[in-house]
Design a protein around this motif. Structure first.
Motif, PDB file in Angstrom:
ATOM      1  N   GLN A 377      -5.534  -0.833  -3.269  1.00  0.00           N
ATOM      2  CA  GLN A 377      -6.170  -0.145  -2.143  1.00  0.00           C
ATOM      3  C   GLN A 377      -5.701  -0.686  -0.784  1.00  0.00           C
ATOM      4  N   THR A 378      -4.423  -1.090  -0.736  1.00  0.00           N
ATOM      5  CA  THR A 378      -3.861  -1.571   0.533  1.00  0.00           C
ATOM      6  C   THR A 378      -2.571  -0.816   0.842  1.00  0.00           C
ATOM      7  N   ALA A 379      -2.253  -0.739   2.125  1.00  0.00           N
ATOM      8  CA  ALA A 379      -1.004  -0.105   2.551  1.00  0.00           C
ATOM      9  C   ALA A 379       0.106  -1.152   2.575  1.00  0.00           C
ATOM     10  N   VAL A 380       1.281  -0.767   2.114  1.00  0.00           N
ATOM     11  CA  VAL A 380       2.439  -1.665   2.131  1.00  0.00           C
ATOM     12  C   VAL A 380       3.607  -0.938   2.795  1.00  0.00           C
ATOM     13  N   HIS A 381       4.567  -1.715   3.280  1.00  0.00           N
ATOM     14  CA  HIS A 381       5.723  -1.158   3.982  1.00  0.00           C
ATOM     15  C   HIS A 381       6.966  -1.311   3.116  1.00  0.00           C
ATOM     16  N   MET A 391      -0.963   1.594  -2.091  1.00  0.00           N
ATOM     17  CA  MET A 391      -1.036   1.216  -3.491  1.00  0.00           C
ATOM     18  C   MET A 391      -2.482   1.358  -3.962  1.00  0.00           C
ATOM     19  N   SER A 392      -2.708   2.207  -4.950  1.00  0.00           N
ATOM     20  CA  SER A 392      -4.087   2.493  -5.368  1.00  0.00           C
ATOM     21  C   SER A 392      -4.614   1.516  -6.410  1.00  0.00           C
ATOM     22  N   ARG A 393      -3.752   1.135  -7.366  1.00  0.00           N
ATOM     23  CA  ARG A 393      -4.208   0.256  -8.436  1.00  0.00           C
ATOM     24  C   ARG A 393      -3.164  -0.806  -8.730  1.00  0.00           C
ATOM     25  N   LEU A 394      -3.620  -1.925  -9.286  1.00  0.00           N
ATOM     26  CA  LEU A 394      -2.755  -3.053  -9.626  1.00  0.00           C
ATOM     27  C   LEU A 394      -3.015  -3.434 -11.078  1.00  0.00           C
ATOM     28  N   ILE A 405      -6.355  -5.363 -12.544  1.00  0.00           N
ATOM     29  CA  ILE A 405      -6.803  -6.636 -11.970  1.00  0.00           C
ATOM     30  C   ILE A 405      -7.012  -6.487 -10.462  1.00  0.00           C
ATOM     31  N   PRO A 406      -7.784  -7.403  -9.848  1.00  0.00           N
ATOM     32  CA  PRO A 406      -8.102  -7.271  -8.417  1.00  0.00           C
ATOM     33  C   PRO A 406      -7.033  -7.803  -7.477  1.00  0.00           C
ATOM     34  N   SER A 407      -6.156  -8.695  -7.949  1.00  0.00           N
ATOM     35  CA  SER A 407      -5.107  -9.238  -7.069  1.00  0.00           C
ATOM     36  C   SER A 407      -4.045  -9.930  -7.913  1.00  0.00           C
ATOM     37  N   MET A 408      -2.880 -10.161  -7.296  1.00  0.00           N
ATOM     38  CA  MET A 408      -1.783 -10.844  -7.976  1.00  0.00           C
ATOM     39  C   MET A 408      -1.044 -11.695  -6.953  1.00  0.00           C
ATOM     40  N   THR A 409      -0.794 -12.949  -7.314  1.00  0.00           N
ATOM     41  CA  THR A 409      -0.201 -13.896  -6.359  1.00  0.00           C
ATOM     42  C   THR A 409       1.305 -14.044  -6.567  1.00  0.00           C
ATOM     43  N   ALA A 410       1.932 -14.799  -5.679  1.00  0.00           N
ATOM     44  CA  ALA A 410       3.380 -15.016  -5.701  1.00  0.00           C
ATOM     45  C   ALA A 410       3.821 -15.626  -7.026  1.00  0.00           C
TER      46      ALA A 410
END
Length: 759
Positions: A377-381, A391-394, A405-410
Motif C-alpha cells: 500500500q505504498t507508492a514506489v518510483h 504496490m498493493s500487496r507484498l 506479509i506486512p513488510s520486507m527488509t533489505a
C-alpha cells in the motif's frame, strides 16, 4: 564433546541428542509439524542466505531442493520429479516432461538462518532464467552428477556465476550410482571449470553401498541406515566421531584427505597459515575445526576456492550437511559489497528480476531488496520507466503458493502485486527525491555521472538478454482471436525477455523468436493451455546475422524544407568490422573526442538512434548486424534543424556505408556434446559429417565416449529424433551457442536464393 552415537534431525537448533531420550520428541511426523512462512518474516540480515541451485539438466537440482524443503520442515512429504509432485516444478509442462522450465523461488528457515532459494533450469533454451537468478543472488550451489562430472550446461551456468562474482559450493550428487567417482568429478572441476575444489567430505561406501559421508573438518562420520530406520526419508541419521573400530582404509583416506585440506586452505588463506605456524607448528592436525571452518569461509567468499560436498538427494543422503554448508560458507547479503547500498543508505532500492502473470492478481513482480524496507500500500518510483506505481500487496515467495506479509527488509527477495509497468531489469526506489539524493552521494564519492543524467549512476544494472536463434510465424485460428493472441504474447514477453515478437513488414505476419526448439514449443503449449488459443506455428527457421567485409568512410547530406523551416544536416562516419560475440548485439558506437564534447544531449541521442536503427537490418537479407563498429567523425547542421532530421541523415549515411562495405551472412554455430556407447560412436560420427560438423575431441567417461563437436544450428533441426534412432535411445546430447561464423560463399548464395524464392 559428547561421545557415542547420536541421532540428528533436520531443522532443529539442537542437532545432537542422545538416542535414549530424544527420538520421540524430535521425530514426530504429524501434519501439524509443517512450518509456516510467517514464523520469521524479517530475520537479521547476517542470517539471510540468497542462493541458487544450478546444474546441467538431470543432475538433481529439483530433487535436492525438494529434500531441503522437507528436512527444514516446510513440506509434509518428499516430492519426486518422476511423479510430477515437486514444489518448485509446478507448471504443467514441467511435471509432464520432468524438467525445470522456469526458475522458482522458495523461502524457508534452516536452524537459525533464513534461506531464499531459487531452483533454476538446466536446459540451454532457458539459460536466461539462470542469468537473471544469478544477477540477484549472493551465492550458488552447483549440483553435479558424480558419475558424469562437469557437463556442457555446467560450464555455461558456472561462467554465468563467475560473471556475477557469485561464490559457489559444489554438491556431488548421485553418489549411489555404480559409476559415481569422487576423484573423476574433482578432476573435471579442476580441468573444465578451472576452479579450485576444496574437498570437505569423503563418501562412506560407493555405488549402491554408499551410506554416508565423513566431515573432514570435524572427523564426524554421518551414516544414513534406511533398513533400520522407518520411515526411510533421510530425516534421521547417525553421527559419531571416527575411532579405531572403523575400517582402516576409511581412517587412512580421512587422515590423508584432512591433511590435504589443511595444506590447501593454508595455501589459500594467509590468516590460517599464520595460525598454523604460530600455534600448531608441531601438529597441524590439531587445529580446531572451527578455525578451519572460518578459513574455508574466507576462501569461499574471496572466490579462491569452492567447497565440495557429496551425497545422494534421491536416496535422501547428505542434504542436511549441505544445508549446514550453505549457512556456514556462503555470504550474507551484507557481505556482498554493492555501492548502491552505501548511496541509498536506509532508502528503498530494489531490482525487479522476474515477472509472472496471475489470472486473479495480475502481474507478480519479484524484487531483490538491496536497501531500505518494502511495505504494501505504498507508492514506489521506477527509475527506468520514470513512473510512479502503487504496490498493493507484498508476499513471501514459495513456488506457486505465497504468504502475505506486512513488510520486507533489505537482503530479502519479495513478491509484489500491483506493479503494472515494471519489467525485468527495472530499478525500484522509494521516490525521485531518494534517487536524486543517492546520485549526489555517488558524485561526491567521485563516481562519474553517465551520459543520461544524474540518476543513471544509481540505477542497478539489469539482466543481459541473449539474442534468439530460432524464429517462426504464429497465427491465430481466426482473425477474431488476433487481439487475444497479441495480449497473450505481450504477457509472455513480459515474463520471458528472451522471447521476442515482431511483425513482418512485408507479409504482416507475427514472428515468434526464441532460444531453441523446446523454448518455442513450450511457448506454443502455454498459449494453448493458459490463454485458450489454438495457434498455428510455421516452420522453424534459423535466426541468421549479418556483418560487413571492409572498413568504409562516407558522408551524406539531408536537405529538407518542411513548411517555412529548412532542415540541413551533414554527417561523416566510418564503419569497421570487429570480433563477434555471442551475447548482445556486439555492435559499437563511438564519437571522436572533439565531436563528443560539442554535441548537445538531444543531438547525441538522435545520432545514436539513427545508428542503432541501422544495426537492426543488414544490407543482404535484412538480418540484424553483428560485429560492426561505427565512429561518428562529424555532424554539421543549419540552425533550427530538428533532431529527427539528424537521425534520418545518420540512418541514410549508415545505409550507404553498409552497402559500400559489402555484406556477409553469419550463421549460429553450436557446441555439441554427445555421450554415447563406443559401439554406436561410428554411426554418430557419420551422421555428424553430413551435418557440416567439426569434431573437436572424443573423450572417455567410464564405458561411454563423449563426443565434442561444433555444428551449424541449421543442421541440427530434429537432431534428438535422429540420435535416438541411431543409438536405439542409448545416447544423450546437449547444445550451446558457441559463436557466429561467416557462411562460405556457396552456402550463402544458396540461402540468398532460397530467401528470394528462387529455390
Amino acid at each position: 564433546m559428547m561421545s557415542g552415537r547420536y541421532l540428528l534431525t533436520a531443522g532443529l537448533q539442537c542437532c545432537r541428542c542422545r538416542v535414549s531420550c530424544h527420538v520421540k520428541r524430535h521425530y514426530s511426523f504429524l501434519p501439524d509439524d509443517v512450518k509456516s512462512l510467517r514464523a520469521v518474516v524479517n530475520p537479521d540480515i547476517s542470517k539471510i542466505r540468497n542462493i541458487g541451485i544450478m546444474a546441467h539438466i538431470d543432475a538433481g537440482k529439483t530433487t535436492t531442493t525438494e529434500r531441503m524443503l522437507y528436512y527444514s520442515g516446510y513440506t509434509r512429504a518428499l516430492g519426486d520429479v518422476d511423479d510430477g509432485d515437486t514444489v518448485t516444478d509446478f507448471m504443467a509442462q514441467e511435471r509432464e516432461r520432468g524438467i525445470t522450465i522456469q526458475s522458482a523461488a522458495v523461502t524457508f528457515d534452516w536452524k537459525t538462518h533464513r534461506i531464499n532459494l531459487i531452483d533454476t533450469p538446466g536446459h540451454v533454451d532457458f539459460t536466461l532464467e539462470v542469468e537473471r537468478a544469478l544477477r540477484v543472488l549472493d551465492g550458488a550451489v552447483a549440483v553435479f552428477d558424480a558419475s558424469a562430472g562437469v557437463e556442457a550446461q555446467t560450464l555455461t551456468v558456472w561462467r554465468q556465476a563467475e560473471k556475477h562474482h557469485v561464490p559457489c559450493l559444489c554438491f556431488l550428487n548421485k553418489m549411489d550410482k555404480p559409476a559415481a567417482n569422487l576423484r573423476f568429478s574433482i578432476q573435471s572441476i579442476k580441468q573444465k571449470l578451472k576452479a579450485n575444489p576444496v574437498l570437505l567430505q569423503i563418501p562412506v561406501g560407493s555405488g549402491r553401498d554408499f551410506s554416508g559421508v565423513v566431515d573432514l573438518l570435524t572427523s564426524q562420520k554421518m551414516i544414513w541406515k534406511p533398513k533400520s530406520m522407518r520411515p526411510d526419508d533421510g530425516r534421521m541419521f547417525e553421527s559419531k566421531p571416527l575411532d579405531q573400530s572403523d575400517e582402516p582404509e576409511l581412517l587412512q583416506a580421512v587422515s590423508e584427505a584432512r591433511a590435504a585440506l589443511i595444506e590447501q586452505v593454508a595455501d589459500l588463506d594467509d590468516e590460517f597459515t599464520e595460525l598454523l605456524l604460530t600455534d600448531f607448528s608441531d601438529n597441524f592436525d590439531a587445529v580446531p575445526s572451527i578455525k578451519l571452518q572460518e578459513a574455508v569461509r574466507r576462501v569461499t567468499l574471496a572466490r579462491k576456492g569452492v567447497p565440495v560436498l557429496c551425497g545422494s538427494s534421491l536416496r535422501n543422503k547428505g542434504v542436511q550437511p549441505l544445508l549446514d554448508a550453505i549457512t556456514a560458507y556462503l555470504p550474507a547479503p551484507n557481505e556482498r559489497h554493492h555501492d548502491l547500498v552505501r548511496w541509498y543508505k536506509d532508502d528503498l532500492c530494489a531490482l525487479a528480476f522476474k515477472v509472472l502473470h496471475d489470472k486473479q492478481r495480475g502481474p507478480l513482480v519479484f524484487l531483490r531488496i538491496y536497501s531500505g524496507t518494502l511495505k504494501p500500500q505504498t507508492a514506489v518510483h521506477n527509475i527506468n520507466r520514470n513512473s510512479i506505481e502503487r504496490m498493493s500487496r507484498l508476499l513471501v515467495p514459495f513456488a506457486d503458493q505465497h504468504v502475505e506479509i506486512p513488510s520486507m527488509t533489505a537482503g530479502n527477495i519479495a513478491l509484489t502485486v500491483g506493479l503494472k509497468q515494471t519489467v525485468t531489469g527495472d530499478t525500484i526506489v522509494s521516490s525521485k527525491a531518494s534517487a536524486a539524493a543517492a546520485a549526489r552521494r555517488a558524485q561526491n564519492d567521485g563516481v562519474e555521472s553517465k551520459k543520461r543524467g544524474e540518476h543513471a549512476s544509481v540505477v542497478l544494472s539489469g539482466v543481459e538478454v541473449p539474442d534468439p536463434v530460432f524464429f517462426c510465424t504464429i497465427e491465430p485460428p481466426t482473425m477474431a482471436k488476433q487481439a487475444d493472441l497479441e495480449n497473450a504474447l505481450n504477457c509472455l514477453q513480459r515474463e520471458d525477455p528472451s522471447l521476442k515478437v515482431r511483425l513482418d513488414p512485408d507479409s504482416g505476419q507475427t514472428i515468434l523468436c526464441g532460444m531453441g526448439e523446446l523454448h518455442i514449443e513450450i511457448i506454443h503449449d502455454r498459449i494453448r493451455r493458459e490463454y485458450g488459443i489454438e495457434t498455428h506455428l510455421g516452420p522453424l527457421q534459423v535466426a541468421y546475422r549479418e556483418s560487413i567485409l571492409h572498413e568504409v568512410s562516407t558522408t551524406d547530406t539531408l536537405d529538407r524544407t518542411v513548411g517555412e523551416r529548412r532542415h540541413l544536416a551533414t554527417v561523416e562516419l566510418a564503419i569497421t568490422p570487429h570480433e563477434i560475440s555471442t551475447t548482445g548485439s556486439s555492435c559499437e558506437l563511438a564519437f571522436t573526442e572533439e565531436l563528443g564534447g560539442q554535441l548537445s544531449p538531444e543531438i547525441k541521442d538522435a545520432v545514436e538512434n539513427g545508428v542503432h536503427s541501422s544495426y537492426l537490418q543488414g544490407p543482404l537479407l535484412g538480418y540484424p548486424l553483428r560485429g560492426v563498429s561505427t565512429l561518428i567523425k562529424s555532424v554539421k547542421m543549419e540552425p533550427g534543424t530538428s533532431p529527427a532530421m539528424v537521425s534520418a541523415c545518420v540512418s541514410r549515411c549508415m545505409l550507404k556505408a553498409l552497402r559500400l562495405a559489402g555484406g556477409q551472412v553469419l550463421e549460429p554455430v553450436m557446441s555439441l556434446e554427445v555421450t554415447v556407447g563406443e559401439e554406436r560412436l561410428s554411426s554418430v560420427l557419420g551422421d555428424l559429417a553430413q551435418r557440416r560438423g567439426t569434431v573437436r575431441d572424443i573423450q572417455s567417461r567410464h564405458d561411454d565416449k563423449v563426443l565434442l563437436a561444433t555444428v551449424p544450428l541449421a543442421e541440427m533441426m530434429g537432431y534428438s529424433t535422429i540420435l535416438r534412432t541411431l543409438t536405439s535411445g542409448n545416447a544423450t546430447f546437449s547444445l550451446e551457442l558457441d559463436t557466429y561464423e561467416a557462411m562460405n560463399p556457396q552456402d550463402q548464395n544458396t540461402l540468398i536464393k532460397r530467401m528470394a524464392g528462387l529455390l
